[in-house]
Write a protein that holds these residues in place. Structure first.
Motif, mmCIF file in Angstrom:
data_model
loop_
_atom_site.group_PDB
_atom_site.id
_atom_site.type_symbol
_atom_site.label_atom_id
_atom_site.label_comp_id
_atom_site.label_asym_id
_atom_site.label_seq_id
_atom_site.Cartn_x
_atom_site.Cartn_y
_atom_site.Cartn_z
ATOM 1 N N SER A 1 -7.345 8.802 6.690
ATOM 2 C CA SER A 1 -6.107 9.573 6.818
ATOM 3 C C SER A 1 -5.015 8.950 5.948
ATOM 4 O O SER A 1 -4.497 7.873 6.241
ATOM 5 C CB SER A 1 -5.645 9.581 8.274
ATOM 6 N N ILE A 2 -4.658 9.635 4.868
ATOM 7 C CA ILE A 2 -3.661 9.066 3.954
ATOM 8 C C ILE A 2 -2.311 8.906 4.636
ATOM 9 O O ILE A 2 -1.584 7.935 4.414
ATOM 10 C CB ILE A 2 -3.542 9.883 2.655
ATOM 11 N N ILE B 1 0.848 -1.197 0.000
ATOM 12 C CA ILE B 1 0.000 0.000 0.000
ATOM 13 C C ILE B 1 0.879 1.241 0.000
ATOM 14 O O ILE B 1 1.146 1.840 1.032
ATOM 15 C CB ILE B 1 -0.981 -0.024 1.194
ATOM 16 N N HIS B 2 1.355 1.595 -1.193
ATOM 17 C CA HIS B 2 2.141 2.811 -1.378
ATOM 18 C C HIS B 2 1.208 3.950 -1.760
ATOM 19 O O HIS B 2 0.010 3.851 -1.589
ATOM 20 C CB HIS B 2 3.199 2.575 -2.451
ATOM 21 N N ALA B 3 1.792 5.010 -2.314
ATOM 22 C CA ALA B 3 1.000 6.222 -2.547
ATOM 23 C C ALA B 3 -0.260 5.995 -3.382
ATOM 24 O O ALA B 3 -1.346 6.374 -2.970
ATOM 25 C CB ALA B 3 1.875 7.285 -3.199
ATOM 26 N N ARG B 4 -0.121 5.326 -4.520
ATOM 27 C CA ARG B 4 -1.291 5.202 -5.392
ATOM 28 C C ARG B 4 -2.398 4.364 -4.744
ATOM 29 O O ARG B 4 -3.530 4.821 -4.633
ATOM 30 C CB ARG B 4 -0.899 4.616 -6.759
ATOM 31 N N MET C 1 -0.444 5.366 4.905
ATOM 32 C CA MET C 1 0.900 5.163 4.331
ATOM 33 C C MET C 1 1.918 4.833 5.400
ATOM 34 O O MET C 1 2.827 4.032 5.186
ATOM 35 C CB MET C 1 1.333 6.376 3.515
ATOM 36 N N THR D 1 -3.957 6.300 -1.948
ATOM 37 C CA THR D 1 -4.826 7.357 -2.457
ATOM 38 C C THR D 1 -6.188 6.783 -2.836
ATOM 39 O O THR D 1 -7.234 7.336 -2.494
ATOM 40 C CB THR D 1 -4.181 8.012 -3.703
ATOM 41 N N VAL E 1 -8.148 5.669 0.459
ATOM 42 C CA VAL E 1 -8.612 6.787 1.267
ATOM 43 C C VAL E 1 -9.735 7.527 0.528
ATOM 44 O O VAL E 1 -10.763 7.862 1.119
ATOM 45 C CB VAL E 1 -7.442 7.737 1.620
ATOM 46 N N SER E 2 -9.565 7.726 -0.795
ATOM 47 C CA SER E 2 -10.611 8.413 -1.556
ATOM 48 C C SER E 2 -11.919 7.625 -1.538
ATOM 49 O O SER E 2 -12.994 8.210 -1.583
ATOM 50 C CB SER E 2 -10.211 8.610 -3.016
#
Lengths: 89, 569
Positions: free
Chosen positions: A45-46, A13-16, A50, A19, A22-23
């Motif tokens: 909470s991103i 679970i990296h940035a993409r 992360m 994202t 969370v979205s």
């Protein structure tokens, strides 16, 4: 209400993926927690998500509580599966 | 005139004036507030203005660079509206401090949290937090951040480093190159420059201190060189070189859609070498007909533990899916030698290139090998997978590796997991012993791939990293050429195909010789594909097959080079 997933995204679970997750949860009213390795964070909470540093193959549990908890979990599951982030277990 | 050297991060030549990026000073004092409500409102309004600005940047990045690059701003927006951060900020303001101070405290705390993580990728996320908090701070202070999208003349950007939000505003029409003080080949600005196809020099250490805004300058992305205030003579020579490169690139574009075919109508395959799944894009963009070498080591490097089967499966699946049925040759793990994995804790060796590496390691630490084989087999249903083993010296090694592969295949069949029935199993020929008995290997392998970088250094017994013996690294040495001929003939006599995946496959002296010898597949870095296809289209395979007989009788590497040059002219 909770559901568990096995993370299959190759980078974890990296940035993409964070994202996307969370979205998917943010529009709902229910409180939602993501638990990994006995540590829980707010799925809205991103930074929290992360900071968990969830690797591929990890098992995570997502629990929601509130008026629209079922819809929220359905949405999260849909995003997990269709975006290739994880599978239900 | 001033010359600065740095790391060559993206190829090409650019001539333009310097545009020095200077970030505005965002300083503030800590002070005690009296009206908490008013301070919370001030924060709220700064957040909503920052949100509007980020949305604008995201939309413009989407138009300029596409969704993938714009995604970073979707992440920035979520950071900005992160409920945990906002409640931490509010709690801090409730202690009667100003919003700027609260922001600095909370953002630093989160940035440090990420910086302290072991994973390199997570460490870099600290940059995103700092980026967002800087933007919000500017709004709190009502200082306008420069709008780099307004650059409207040709410039070379000079900066300490480039943040994601700056680069997303840069317009390729005007930005001709980057020079930065810090960073390496894999830093954000280097990757971006390659994606934009503009030259970049990174890690110059001093560029921002020595180059002033508006100075005429040249960057040479091939040699990692920056020239500031060039003399007229130097300026002219680079201008000509730049024009020549641009014209050549234009001319080569027509080969993207054309098949790889010699002037007398013989087809070969020109493929690309890749190290990561994302490298596939460059191969396809340059019209590669396949992948001749996927070095899987990257999956194992820059991390703290072995990659899981699932992780590898996803990487192989991505590559095979993107290649959409084109041949894709994956080389199993080639680690050891000069490529180390700290977490495997292998003892240091006197002669690492002659030591415990590649298939030698995989046949002993079979768990590592089996995991990779399973991941490959499971991914095989997504495309045209071919698997090859590196550093094979004996037939026993090849048989043992193949047996492990077949064992895993049967296990998967028992678990009712689908595996393609068409997977070819081949090997690298990079050790002279394997080249000499290629006829025996060709009876059992589905294909052979010649790895010239190692084959040359083992044949001449010269470490290619050692500058004092680098004169012995001779691709056209008659011994090397004869070994290559033996391998190609051995494969063809057994009805098998043979490829080459070293630097030599894209070398303009070697290509005519290899075509004449009958090589079937040429695999090289993506940037060489079009040039090689252009060269091939001018060569006659049948004529070269005759000339090669002469070449194989020549006595030295330089005689070979001379002969080929004459033939080409």
């Amino acid at each position: 209400m909770e559901r568990s997933f096995k993370i299959t995204a190759s980078e974890g679970i990296h940035a993409r993926p964070a994202t996307l997750l969370v979205s998917s949860a943010t529009p709902y009213k229910a409180d939602v927690q993501l638990t990994y390795n006995n540590k829980s964070v707010n799925l809205k909470s991103i930074m929290g998500v992360m900071a968990q540093g969830i690797p591929a193959g990890a098992i995570v549990t997502i629990s929601a509580e509130g008026p629209d908890e079922a819809e929220l979990l359905n949405k999260v599951e849909e995003v997990m599966v269709t975006q290739g982030l994880g599978e239900k277990c | 005139m001033l010359e600065i050297n740095g790391v060559a991060a993206s190829n090409g030549i650019a001539l333009a004036n310097a545009y020095c990026l200077v970030e505005p000073e965002l300083s503030f004092e800590k002070y005690e507030i009296t009206n908490i409500e008013a301070e919370l409102d001030r924060l709220k309004s700064a957040i909503s203005r920052t949100k509007l600005e980020l949305e604008e940047i995201r939309d413009s990045a989407m138009l300029k660079f596409g969704e993938e690059r714009a995604a970073i701003f979707s992440a920035h927006l979520l950071i900005l509206e992160d409920p945990e951060i906002i409640s931490a900020l509010e709690a801090k303001i409730n202690e009667k401090v100003n919003a700027e101070f609260a922001l600095d405290e909370i953002a630093s705390m989160y940035a440090q949290l990420f910086e302290s993580m072991e994973n390199e990728y997570m460490k870099e996320r600290a940059a995103d937090i700092r980026d967002v908090s800087k933007r919000l701070l500017a709004h709190l202070l009502q200082i306008e951040l420069p709008d780099y999208s307004r650059i409207s003349s040709e410039v070379i950007i000079v900066a300490e480093d480039l943040t994601p939000s700056i680069t997303a505003q840069l317009d390729k029409q005007y930005v001709k190159g980057f020079v930065t003080d810090i960073g390496g080949k894999t830093s954000h600005s280097a990757i971006l420059a390659r994606a934009m196809e503009i030259p970049a020099i990174v890690g110059t250490k001093t560029a921002t201190k020595t180059i002033s805004h508006g100075s005429p300058m040249i960057i040479d992305g091939l040699n990692g060189k920056v020239v500031v205030h060039p003399t007229e003579e130097i300026h002219e020579s680079y201008r000509l070189l730049e024009r020549k490169q641009r014209e050549e690139n234009e001319l080569l574009k027509k080969y993207i859609e054309l098949p790889s075919m010699s002037a007398d109508g013989h087809s070969v395959e020109i493929a690309g070498n890749i190290g990561k799944p994302e490298d596939v894009d460059a191969v396809l963009k340059n019209g590669g007909e396949g992948i001749g070498l996927f070095r899987t080591e990257f999956l194992y490097m820059d991390r703290d533990e072995l990659p899981s089967e699932e992780e590898q499966f996803n990487a192989y699946k991505t590559v095979l899916t993107k290649m959409a049925g084109r041949p894709t040759v994956v080389r199993t793990l080639d680690i050891g030698g000069d490529k180390e994995l700290p977490y495997l804790k292998l003892p240091a060796e006197m002669n690492p290139f002659l030591g415990y590496r590649a298939i030698r390691l995989c046949l002993e630490q079979t768990e590592i090998f089996r995991t990779q084989l399973r991941a490959l087999l499971r991914a095989s249903v997504y495309g045209n997978l071919k698997i090859m083993f590196p550093m094979i010296a004996t037939l026993d090694e090849f048989r043992a590796a193949k047996a492990l592969l077949l064992e895993e295949k049967h296990k998967l069949a028992d678990e009712e997991i689908a595996v393609s029935e068409q997977i070819e199993i081949g090997m690298m020929v990079e050790i002279p012993s394997a080249a000499v008995i290629a006829d025996l290997f060709a009876q059992e392998a589905d294909f052979l791939s010649i790895g010239t970088n190692d084959l040359i250094q083992y044949t001449l017994a010269a470490d290619r990293m050692n500058e004092r013996v680098s004169y012995l690294y001779q691709p056209y040495h008659p011994a090397v050429l004869r070994l290559i001929k033996m391998v190609i003939d051995a494969a063809h006599n057994n009805g098998k195909w043979v490829g080459m995946c070293g630097e030599m496959a894209g070398d303009e002296i070697a290509v005519p010789i290899l075509l004449g010898l009958g090589l079937d597949e040429f695999s090289m870095s993506s940037s060489s594909i079009l040039k090689t296809r252009g060269l091939l289209s001018k060569l006659s395979k049948e004529k070269l097959a005759e000339q090669v007989k002469q070449i194989l009788l020549l006595k030295t590497s330089s005689e070979v080079e001379q002969y080929v040059k004459e033939v080409l002219n």
